[in-house]
Design a protein around this motif. Structure first.
Motif: not given
Length: 210
Positions: A15, A24, A46, A50, A54, A59, A201-202, A204-206, A209
């Protein structure tokens, strides 16, 4: 908050893109069971997500070492991680994975009857079990002499004392107290907890992020 170059290993390598839009930050303590829980989910489920989904806008993920002084061994285990940052920064996250997996070995009951340097020896051996980390180099940074310093000082510390001071000073500026604590773009994200599953997590990220 910025990450000092000397602690670059705390930035998840996948990242580290300069064009990342979001940051994050995971404030974790190696002897906190809830930190271990969130780290395991994040690192195994996670992190690959990412890396795959992502990348744009991206991120950035930073591991912030949060020493919890009511656990005396917390300082010692975080010193070991600081030593890894010096010796083999690219292996920091993998050492963290190993240390969280073995965290019970450094709980109060399992350290109370050994000296500080004995605990360091166990930590250096654990670090040496991670590919790319030399046990002796870690131990040399951790061991504390029983002789006064050249100036006669008795609080001489070890090879990572100054690094730990810098970490603690930086974390105090954020006001973070409990572990785990997650910051997203500099603001505490209270919806994320250690009970988050990979699917949580998936989701939340969608939502956050993009």
């Amino acid at each position: 908050m910025a990450l000092p170059p000397k602690f670059a290993g705390q930035l998840l390598a996948s990242s580290s893109r300069s064009e990342s839009k979001h940051t994050l930050e995971l404030y974790l303590d190696y002897v906190c069971p809830f930190s271990a829980k969130i780290f395991k989910t994040f690192f195994t489920e996670v992190r690959p997500l990412i890396e795959k989904k992502y990348t744009k806008p991206g991120v950035r993920v930073i591991f912030r070492q949060q020493i919890q002084p009511w656990h005396p061994s917390s300082t010692l285990v975080h010193e070991a991680a600081a030593a890894v940052l010096k010796v083999a920064p690219s292996q920091f996250w993998y050492f963290s994975e190993k240390l969280f997996d073995k965290q019970k070995e450094y709980f109060d009951v399992n350290v109370v009857n050994e000296s500080r340097n004995e605990t360091y020896k166990r930590l250096a051996k654990l670090a040496g079990s991670v590919e790319g980390i030399e046990e002796k180099k870690i131990l040399d940074l951790l061991l504390v002499s029983d002789k006064p310093g050249k100036d006669g000082g008795l609080n001489i510390g070890n090879g990572v004392t100054d690094d730990v001071k810098l970490m603690v000073k930086a974390n105090r500026l954020t006001g973070v107290h409990v572990t785990p604590t997650v910051l997203f773009n500099g603001v505490e994200e209270r919806s994320i907890s250690s009970s988050f599953s990979g699917k949580d997590w998936e989701d939340w990220l969608s939502k956050n992020a993009t």
